[in-house]
Design a protein around this motif. Structure first.
Motif, mmCIF file in Angstrom:
data_model
loop_
_atom_site.group_PDB
_atom_site.id
_atom_site.type_symbol
_atom_site.label_atom_id
_atom_site.label_comp_id
_atom_site.label_asym_id
_atom_site.label_seq_id
_atom_site.Cartn_x
_atom_site.Cartn_y
_atom_site.Cartn_z
ATOM 1 N N TRP A 319 0.620 -1.247 -0.113
ATOM 2 C CA TRP A 319 0.156 -0.025 -0.059
ATOM 3 C C TRP A 319 0.802 1.204 -0.114
ATOM 4 O O TRP A 319 0.300 2.386 -0.420
ATOM 5 C CB TRP A 319 -1.017 0.043 1.245
ATOM 6 C CG TRP A 319 -0.237 -0.194 2.631
ATOM 7 C CD1 TRP A 319 0.099 -1.103 3.167
ATOM 8 C CD2 TRP A 319 0.352 0.827 3.180
ATOM 9 N NE1 TRP A 319 0.921 -1.159 4.378
ATOM 10 C CE2 TRP A 319 0.979 0.263 4.572
ATOM 11 C CE3 TRP A 319 0.472 2.325 3.284
ATOM 12 C CZ2 TRP A 319 1.705 1.003 5.550
ATOM 13 C CZ3 TRP A 319 1.176 3.140 4.358
ATOM 14 C CH2 TRP A 319 1.711 2.235 5.272
ATOM 15 N N LEU A 323 -0.069 4.794 -1.933
ATOM 16 C CA LEU A 323 -0.091 6.113 -1.093
ATOM 17 C C LEU A 323 0.966 7.128 -1.393
ATOM 18 O O LEU A 323 0.311 8.460 -1.685
ATOM 19 C CB LEU A 323 -0.029 5.632 0.412
ATOM 20 C CG LEU A 323 -0.175 6.719 1.506
ATOM 21 C CD1 LEU A 323 -1.563 7.445 1.527
ATOM 22 C CD2 LEU A 323 0.354 6.459 2.791
ATOM 23 N N LEU A 410 -2.234 0.614 6.071
ATOM 24 C CA LEU A 410 -2.748 1.445 5.525
ATOM 25 C C LEU A 410 -3.999 2.126 6.306
ATOM 26 O O LEU A 410 -4.365 3.236 6.360
ATOM 27 C CB LEU A 410 -3.342 1.119 3.946
ATOM 28 C CG LEU A 410 -4.296 2.372 3.133
ATOM 29 C CD1 LEU A 410 -3.282 3.514 3.044
ATOM 30 C CD2 LEU A 410 -4.699 1.658 2.196
ATOM 31 N N ILE A 445 -4.906 5.502 -4.595
ATOM 32 C CA ILE A 445 -5.064 4.760 -3.287
ATOM 33 C C ILE A 445 -6.108 3.762 -3.379
ATOM 34 O O ILE A 445 -6.066 2.792 -2.447
ATOM 35 C CB ILE A 445 -5.391 5.630 -2.209
ATOM 36 C CG1 ILE A 445 -6.681 6.556 -2.252
ATOM 37 C CG2 ILE A 445 -4.441 6.719 -2.046
ATOM 38 C CD1 ILE A 445 -7.307 6.973 -1.069
ATOM 39 N N GLY A 458 -8.325 0.930 -0.193
ATOM 40 C CA GLY A 458 -8.135 2.298 -0.020
ATOM 41 C C GLY A 458 -9.596 3.028 -0.460
ATOM 42 O O GLY A 458 -9.853 4.242 0.243
ATOM 43 N N TRP A 462 -11.154 5.580 2.645
ATOM 44 C CA TRP A 462 -11.472 7.022 2.063
ATOM 45 C C TRP A 462 -12.855 7.137 2.416
ATOM 46 O O TRP A 462 -13.130 8.247 2.950
ATOM 47 C CB TRP A 462 -11.071 7.145 0.573
ATOM 48 C CG TRP A 462 -11.495 8.589 0.289
ATOM 49 C CD1 TRP A 462 -12.352 8.907 -0.280
ATOM 50 C CD2 TRP A 462 -10.443 9.713 0.333
ATOM 51 N NE1 TRP A 462 -12.582 10.379 -0.716
ATOM 52 C CE2 TRP A 462 -11.331 10.760 -0.148
ATOM 53 C CE3 TRP A 462 -9.293 9.814 0.941
ATOM 54 C CZ2 TRP A 462 -10.633 12.077 -0.311
ATOM 55 C CZ3 TRP A 462 -8.570 11.186 0.848
ATOM 56 C CH2 TRP A 462 -9.358 12.152 0.320
#
Length: 725
Positions: A319, A323, A410, A445, A458, A462
């Motif tokens: 990850w 990122l 993450l 992401i 991700g 988010w």
């Protein structure tokens, strides 16, 4: 909002700044030295006797929320400068970004902001600077030298080769053959240079990970046994002392006190003082893109290089790349927007950004800064845009703090914070005319996933954790109303009250409540350094039962609304809940203290074979105020009463809170113009009689600073745990 909200992993502290300050920075500022009977013989400010660095963002928090610790940090540098001619404090990269991975403009900003912040706090120019994770490349060293920095500190494995200053006899260097007892000269473009120290790797490792801090004499024995010609230096994280190793600051204080008095011929100095007396005699070349905490250079902050903190089976750090790529892509667009729009607002956009750190730290008033850096004749609206662009860049830089990539997943707080900072920067970009960058960030992401299947991808993180942190007029207003309610400050109809956060203020004016119980009013939302404010009307509908978090706040006629329980993220709701519970607990304490005042007289002595009080569970509910009143001498008590209080207090849930409250009371007794030392001694004796140990840290610090040489205070000193003098 430039505010640190509660972080659950730091509990029982509110967040990690608060916890590490209490467990490490405060103990380092007031480190106890004990005699053989465990009594205090000295309280030492370790910052006076060792080199140290703090990040500007941490010091900003400390200045406001732990001012006593902050003052000791500044005092340590000031006293070391008086003793050695050079202060112990070093500057630190502003946002703890990995410098080799930053753009040139960001490198310059991070250095300039850090140096301005240092000057504003310590009242002098920084001579040295600590690089985040000791991550280095030649360009970073060159920019440090251009900014006037004289030295930095690296790990021994970061040296590639060395040579004498006056000879071209380069030879390979490594941890086993590098002489770490001297500074080295690193030559830079255009005739510039900078000095570099290399710390002792094995010794630093022993302190940080091998338990060398378990015993002060063992630590001192290791240090004194290694001392000799040249400079012996080790480098560790500040949280090593206290947080990682409880009482580690005491081992450090013992070693520092031994060296300060010249035991075994050891002499204390600091990097700047040593460099002034011992200019480099040898040169060094560094390994480019290297660091102290990644064996693969700087890959830990952009790739799945194998470096991790826990090495859990089946986990990976793939990850990290998405990122880094996503934040880089966003930053590139923000930079382009800043430079293009900034050309219509600033005399020189890059130089304005570099100098903005002087405003952040207070060295330069905003009005003077704007007069010198903004183009003349800007309208109020354009000046607001100019300030927003600079704030946008501040948040964008914040998103690159190294901790976002350092750990293993993450879904941890650090990557989520980085994404939150990027979200704030993107919002400010949008307010100044930039396209929505969220799809760009998600395209990167979204390729990443947490190692915890429950946290998902991700995208999931988010949507569930980051996007809800987006601020809007309705979420800001809802938080202002709830904060006023939580603190018991909701204004009466026709009156106004304000809720303040760093960089933001909200003034709420209360209207009438209609027949359906719906509140209404107006509000003014103002961001720092902007000329205008957002004026809006609102209504606040609360459900039956009165739970304000389940209510609905509506803004004007736009249809925008906020249901706090659904729209405000956990950290912000927790901050509001803490404000409420602290107020309610304080009010309940005052009420119970008054209502239970007769309790001691109603608590009758036991009869016959009675061993506990009748209705014990009810008396237990009043344990805190009852024991407080007896300890503070407000009531008398029978032997049976004291036995009951002691027996019920062993694992009472209010025990820790009462110990803290007693500690504050002792501080108040000692802090008056005529300290009540007799009452202090009585309070401590009574607390001991019922098995309660007040939190004495601050009271002991105050006694050491102001009363230890006062004969009338000697008995209080003994009760506080000090050795006889």
């Amino acid at each position: 909002m430039d505010t640190i909200f509660p972080e659950g992993s730091a509990a029982p502290a509110t967040h990690w700044n608060e916890r590490i300050c209490a467990e490490s920075y405060a103990p380092l500022a007031w480190a106890r030295r004990l005699d053989g009977q465990g009594r205090i013989i000295e309280i030492m400010n370790c910052f006076e006797y060792m080199s140290f660095n703090f990040g500007p963002t941490l010091l900003t928090w400390m200045e406001g929320m732990a001012p006593d610790v902050y003052a000791r940090v500044l005092e340590g540098d000031r006293l070391s400068q008086a003793r050695l001619g050079h202060g112990n404090a070093l500057a630190q990269i502003y946002h703890h970004v990995i410098m080799p991975l930053a753009t040139d403009m960001d490198k310059r900003a991070e250095i300039a902001w850090a140096l301005a912040d240092f000057e504003s706090r310590f009242g002098r120019q920084a001579e040295g600077m600590w690089l985040s994770e000791a991550a280095v490349d030649t360009r970073t060293l060159d920019l440090l030298a251009q900014a006037g920095v004289r030295f930095t500190i690296l790990a021994p494995r970061q040296a590639r080769e060395v040579a004498d200053v006056d000879a071209d006899n380069w030879s390979p260097a490594n941890e086993s053959n590098l002489n770490i007892r001297e500074p080295y000269l690193v030559e830079l473009p255009e005739g510039r240079s900078i000095a570099v120290y290399f710390y002792d790797g094995p010794l630093s490792q022993a302190v940080a990970f091998e338990g060398l801090l378990r015993h002060g004499d063992m630590f001192w024995g290791r240090l004194s046994g290694m001392a000799g010609q040249g400079l012996l230096a080790l480098a560790t994280d500040g949280e090593t002392y206290g947080h990682h190793f409880k009482f580690g600051e005491m081992a450090l204080a013992f070693a520092l006190s031994q060296a300060h008095t010249g035991e075994q011929g050891v002499e204390l100095t600091n990097y700047a003082a040593y460099l002034a007396e011992n200019p480099p005699r040898r040169r060094a070349r560094i390994h480019e893109n290297s660091s102290w905490s990644c064996a693969h250079g700087v890959e830990r902050w952009r790739a799945d290089c194998g470096c991790a903190t826990e090495h859990k089976p089946g986990w990976n750090q793939s990850w990290r790349g998405p990122l880094r790529d996503g934040l880089n892509a966003v930053k590139a667009r923000l930079d382009k927007h800043f430079l293009e729009l900034g050309a219509t607002l600033y005399r020189d956009p890059q130089e304005t950004l570099i100098a903005y750190g002087r405003v952040l730290c207070g060295l330069e008033p905003p009005a003077a800064f704007a007069s010198a850096r903004f183009l003349p004749g800007l309208s109020a609206q354009h000046r607001d845009t100019a300030w927003r662009l600079l704030t946008m860049q501040k948040w964008a830089l914040s998103s690159f703090a190294s901790c976002a990539w350092f750990f293993d997943d993450l879904g941890r707080i650090e990557p989520l914070n980085a994404l939150t900072f990027a979200l704030r920067a993107m919002q400010l970009g949008a307010r100044t005319g930039l396209d929505d960058l969220e799809p760009l960030l998600l395209s990167h992401i979204g390729q990443a996933s947490s190692n915890d299947p429950a946290l998902g991808s991700g995208f999931d993180l988010w949507n569930q954790e980051v996007r809800p942190r987006r601020e809007s007029p309705e979420t800001i207003l809802a938080q202002a109303l709830l904060r006023l309610w939580a603190e018991g400050r909701l204004p009466a109809p026709g009156a106004a009250a304000s809720a303040e956060w760093p960089g933001l203020s909200v003034v709420v004016t209360m209207g009438r409540q209609d027949k359906h119980g719906i509140h209404s009013g107006t509000a003014s939302i103002k961001w720092a350094r902007e000329s205008g404010a957002d004026e809006l009307g609102w209504t606040w509908e609360q459900p039956e039962g009165g739970d304000p978090f389940a209510g609905c706040v509506r803004v004007g006629d736009t249809g925008a609304r906020c249901i706090p329980a659904a729209y405000i993220p956990w950290g912000k709701r927790q901050a509001l809940a803490l404000a409420w519970v602290r107020r309610v607990e304080a009010e309940a304490w005052r009420s119970e203290a008054v209502e239970s005042r007769l309790g001691a007289h109603l608590f009758l002595p036991f009869r016959e074979a009675q061993v506990t009080q009748t209705g014990a569970e009810c008396w237990d509910r009043l344990w805190s105020p009852l024991i407080w009143q007896w300890i503070m001498g407000e009531v008398t008590a029978s032997r049976d009463f004291l036995a009951f209080l002691q027996e019920r207090g062993h694992e009472h849930p209010e025990r820790t809170l009462l110990a803290r409250r007693l500690g504050l009371a002792l501080l108040e007794l000692l802090g008056t113009p005529k300290p009540d030392c007799a009452t202090v001694r009585l309070v401590l004796e009574r607390a001991a009689a019922v098995g309660l140990a007040p939190n004495l840290f601050n009271a002991q610090n105050l006694y050491w600073a102001t009363l230890r040489s006062v004969p009338a205070a000697a008995q209080a000193g003994l009760a506080l745990g000090f050795a006889p003098t």
